[in-house]
Design a protein around this motif. Structure first.
Motif, mmCIF file in Angstrom:
data_model
loop_
_atom_site.group_PDB
_atom_site.id
_atom_site.type_symbol
_atom_site.label_atom_id
_atom_site.label_comp_id
_atom_site.label_asym_id
_atom_site.label_seq_id
_atom_site.Cartn_x
_atom_site.Cartn_y
_atom_site.Cartn_z
ATOM 1 N N PRO A 49 0.826 -1.226 0.000
ATOM 2 C CA PRO A 49 0.000 0.000 0.000
ATOM 3 C C PRO A 49 0.852 1.265 0.000
ATOM 4 C CG PRO A 49 0.027 -1.002 2.181
ATOM 5 C CD PRO A 49 0.824 -1.896 1.308
ATOM 6 N N ARG A 50 2.131 1.169 0.390
ATOM 7 C CA ARG A 50 2.974 2.353 0.496
ATOM 8 C C ARG A 50 3.984 2.451 -0.643
ATOM 9 N NH1 ARG A 50 0.587 5.817 3.739
ATOM 10 N NH2 ARG A 50 -0.277 4.725 5.512
ATOM 11 N N ASP A 51 3.892 1.542 -1.597
ATOM 12 C CA ASP A 51 4.852 1.525 -2.712
ATOM 13 C C ASP A 51 6.282 1.439 -2.175
ATOM 14 O OD1 ASP A 51 5.683 1.499 -5.291
ATOM 15 O OD2 ASP A 51 5.768 3.678 -5.512
ATOM 16 N N ALA A 52 6.456 0.615 -1.143
ATOM 17 C CA ALA A 52 7.779 0.497 -0.533
ATOM 18 C C ALA A 52 8.616 -0.567 -1.231
ATOM 19 C CB ALA A 52 7.645 0.146 0.943
ATOM 20 N N ILE A 53 8.003 -1.734 -1.490
ATOM 21 C CA ILE A 53 8.757 -2.794 -2.165
ATOM 22 C C ILE A 53 8.559 -2.659 -3.669
ATOM 23 C CG2 ILE A 53 6.926 -4.534 -1.930
ATOM 24 C CD1 ILE A 53 9.259 -6.539 -1.437
ATOM 25 N N VAL A 54 9.655 -2.665 -4.373
ATOM 26 C CA VAL A 54 9.608 -2.523 -5.844
ATOM 27 C C VAL A 54 10.537 -3.568 -6.443
ATOM 28 C CG1 VAL A 54 9.009 -0.098 -5.979
ATOM 29 C CG2 VAL A 54 11.392 -0.786 -5.686
ATOM 30 N N MET A 55 10.489 -3.688 -7.752
ATOM 31 C CA MET A 55 11.394 -4.628 -8.412
ATOM 32 C C MET A 55 12.325 -3.872 -9.332
ATOM 33 S SD MET A 55 9.123 -7.940 -9.041
ATOM 34 C CE MET A 55 9.765 -9.385 -8.257
ATOM 35 N N THR A 56 13.641 -4.157 -9.212
ATOM 36 C CA THR A 56 14.634 -3.509 -10.059
ATOM 37 C C THR A 56 14.754 -4.272 -11.371
ATOM 38 O OG1 THR A 56 16.360 -4.855 -9.144
ATOM 39 C CG2 THR A 56 15.962 -2.765 -8.066
ATOM 40 N N ASP A 57 15.649 -3.794 -12.233
ATOM 41 C CA ASP A 57 15.855 -4.493 -13.510
ATOM 42 C C ASP A 57 17.095 -5.381 -13.457
ATOM 43 O OD1 ASP A 57 17.721 -2.572 -13.342
ATOM 44 O OD2 ASP A 57 17.300 -1.639 -15.281
ATOM 45 N N ILE A 58 17.551 -5.726 -12.248
ATOM 46 C CA ILE A 58 18.775 -6.524 -12.153
ATOM 47 C C ILE A 58 18.432 -8.009 -12.323
ATOM 48 C CG2 ILE A 58 20.671 -7.225 -10.639
ATOM 49 C CD1 ILE A 58 20.342 -4.473 -9.314
ATOM 50 N N TYR A 59 19.076 -8.641 -13.294
ATOM 51 C CA TYR A 59 18.806 -10.071 -13.485
ATOM 52 C C TYR A 59 20.056 -10.919 -13.274
ATOM 53 C CZ TYR A 59 20.480 -8.704 -18.085
ATOM 54 O OH TYR A 59 21.216 -8.182 -19.115
ATOM 55 N N GLU A 60 21.184 -10.268 -13.035
ATOM 56 C CA GLU A 60 22.404 -11.059 -12.804
ATOM 57 C C GLU A 60 22.686 -11.042 -11.318
ATOM 58 O OE1 GLU A 60 24.210 -8.255 -15.399
ATOM 59 O OE2 GLU A 60 25.077 -9.861 -16.580
ATOM 60 N N PHE A 61 22.244 -12.064 -10.623
ATOM 61 C CA PHE A 61 22.475 -12.068 -9.181
ATOM 62 C C PHE A 61 22.956 -13.434 -8.711
ATOM 63 C CE2 PHE A 61 18.506 -14.286 -8.488
ATOM 64 C CZ PHE A 61 17.729 -13.861 -9.550
#
Lengths: 159, 151, 319
Positions: B109-121
């Protein structure tokens, strides 16, 4: 030098031939037979009969042993190992081999001196085959043709 | 006619013509570790936690993301802060189980968790694949910088 | 004597040195034919890839599977290289002729005929279903291609009147290239050559999609590499032979005055046929086993026998 190689390959041919007979593993026996044939080809080489040596390697080594091994590999090799030696077969084969051996020795005895080695190329081999010995050559080829037709007739599936 | 076609190997030669032509075309390979295809705008890579502009946590530890997660990836720890509000102590994302569906992002609800564009982990050790609060905040800084660059 | 020895060293050295660059070129050509770029990482444009491969293969663990026939398992890969190098030794490249032999052409045929035993014995001795099937396929394939190839060569030999490579080239220098007289023999020989070296579309003994790795499934390290050495040397030798028989070998403009130029012509002509095997590999899918035997026995064998009559008529008129 040539003589040394002649005896070396002659010995190899005989030894590998013996191995082919005595080996219980059929495939290894086939390979030993291949070695025997190739050494025989080398024996022809060392005695100057280049063409016959090559044909020996090509026909026996390249085609006939492949056919043998191909046929052997379709069979159950484990079962063949357990099969006992049959005295009748062994004695009959031994008898035939003995007769053949005597014939070869007799033929070698009748030679006067060393044979002249003039059959190095195809031409020297072909001209006596197609002129002097034409009739036996044709008879043998008819015999082979009969054998081929017979094999096809026996092997053909009934419609 | 078809016999003539077979005898002159027409079809086979046609095929060989195509491969020969293709040989002189430019290649389409992307030489991956040296060249990279930039991910799409909405690509879902590994997670990040955003911060408020004043530097406080955006996440209120409401557990909605953990509740939504189909693979039970997210876990968090909280305590009562000085002013009686919930305060985040740790936030873990277990990447070994994550399927990158993005439901946690939808739920927040707070837009706290987001997803990055990193795929090499990739990591050599499995426990490095469990991200903690500090890692996620670091990623969040990367994400926000990236967003600003995009605008 | 010393001249022959040096020529032999040159030819064997050339065969062994040429294999790694050929594997590199093959991967490059195959890549570009599929709009890929092939090896790119090791060295500029990946030119050092074969060296990296060699290092990897040398240091790889050498595994002999339990239940394998050890003697034949060790023997098979060395036999592959041995037969290929023997065939190479009689093929003249320009003026470099290591073993001048009256029946050189036949000798090459004999050696390539027995080189199939490497595949066959590898398949048998591995004690593995897939390798075994590959060995059977290799044996059936040799029975398929050997006859049409032999008959195609027979036609050529009737025309040239000799098995000697030097004589064959001499004939072509006076009468023109062999392909103009014997196009059918050329096509048949080319197809049988591809079958002989087990390259696509006739790579049945090593059909990866059906037989894991074919006859070399159980091999690793240098033994595995030995099979490829044998295969590529065979490709080089047969390419040299094709250019000798049908494209005049080392004949070409100014080749009489500068023999080195003749060597270059010969290698270039052979290079085209090596390229052709890559090209075929990039273009065609593998033939099914029964399709392969069908075209060999039912089309090419009668065709090659028919071709002998054509050659005989030509020989009458050309002489």
């Amino acid at each position: 030098m040539n003589g040394l190689f002649f005896y070396l390959f002659g010995f190899l041919a005989v030894a590998l031939g013996l191995a082919a007979v005595l080996q219980r593993n059929v495939i290894k026996g086939g390979v030993a037979l291949l070695g025997s044939f190739v050494s025989l080809g080398a024996v022809y080489f060392t005695s100057g009969a280049e063409f016959i040596g090559i044909v020996q390697v090509m026909v026996y080594g390249g085609a006939i042993i492949v056919l043998y091994l191909f046929a052997l590999m379709t069979m159950d090799l484990e079962k063949m190992k357990e099969e006992p030696l049959r005295l009748g077969f062994v004695s009959a084969g031994g008898f035939l081999a003995g007769v053949l051996f005597l014939l070869i020795v007799y033929g070698a005895m009748s030679l006067e001196g060393a044979p002249s080695l003039t059959v190095s190329g195809a031409k020297e081999l072909a001209s006596p085959l197609f002129y002097r010995f034409l009739l036996p050559f044709e008879v043998v080829s008819v015999l082979l043709l009969v054998a081929t037709i017979g094999a096809v007739a026996v092997g053909r599936r009934e419609e | 006619m078809s016999l003539l076609k077979k005898a002159t190997f027409t079809d086979l030669l046609k095929g060989m013509k195509i491969t020969l032509k293709t040989m002189f075309k430019p290649t389409v390979t992307v030489h991956y570790p040296f060249e990279k295809v930039p991910p799409r705008k909405r690509f879902r890579g590994i997670h990040a936690l955003k911060l408020n502009p004043d530097g406080s946590y955006r996440c209120e530890a409401c557990y909605l993301c953990a509740e939504m997660c189909p693979s039970n990836v997210i876990d968090m720890e909280m305590t009562e802060g000085k002013d009686g509000k919930k305060e985040l102590v740790d936030f873990t994302v277990d990447l070994t189980r994550c399927l990158f569906c993005g439901l946690c992002v939808e739920a927040c609800p707070r837009d706290a968790i987001v997803m990055t564009d990193i795929y090499e982990f990739s990591q050599y050790s499995i426990d490095k694949l469990i991200l903690h609060k500090e890692d996620l905040l670091e990623l969040g800084r990367y994400y926000q910088k990236r967003q600003r660059e995009r605008k | 004597m010393i001249e022959h020895f040096l020529s032999l060293l040159f030819i064997v050295g050339l065969m062994l040195v040429a294999v790694p660059p050929i594997t590199y070129l093959e991967r490059k050509v195959l890549g570009h034919m599929q709009q890929r770029s092939g090896p790119m990482v090791v060295g500029p444009h990946g030119v050092l890839q074969p060296i990296a491969d060699a290092i990897k293969l040398i240091f790889k663990e050498d595994v002999i599977p339990r239940g394998a026939d050890k003697l034949l398992f060790v023997f098979a890969p060395s036999f592959s290289v041995f037969a290929a190098l023997l065939a190479a030794s009689v093929v003249p490249i320009g003026f470099i002729n290591a073993v001048p032999m009256k029946s050189g052409l036949l000798f090459v045929m004999a050696m390539s005929a027995i080189s199939i035993y490497a595949f066959f014995l590898a398949g048998y001795s591995s004690n593995d279903k897939y390798s075994f099937l590959a060995g059977m396929r290799a044996a059936a394939q040799v029975l398929g291609y050997e006859l049409p190839m032999g008959f195609a060569l027979m036609a050529v030999v009737i025309l040239f009147g000799s098995f000697d490579f030097n004589e064959i080239v001499k004939w072509q220098q006076t009468h023109g290239w062999g392909i103009f007289y014997q196009p059918i023999a050329f096509v048949i020989f080319l197809i049988m050559m591809v079958a002989e070296v087990c390259r696509p579309p006739f790579d049945l003994p090593e059909g990866e999609s059906e037989l894991v790795g074919g006859f070399h499934t159980e091999y690793s390290g240098m033994r595995f590499a030995a099979f490829f050495f044998g295969e590529y040397i065979n490709i080089i030798v047969l390419s040299l032979v094709v250019s000798l028989l049908f494209f005049g070998g080392w004949s070409g403009p100014l080749a009489d005055k500068h023999p080195v130029l003749g060597v270059l012509y010969h290698l270039l002509k052979a290079g085209f046929f090596i390229f052709l095997t890559f090209w075929l590999r990039a273009t065609f899918p593998r033939y099914r086993f029964d399709q392969m035997l069908n075209i060999m026995w039912k089309i090419f064998l009668p065709l090659s026998i028919l071709n002998i009559f054509i050659a005989a008529v030509e020989a009458l008129f050309v002489g």
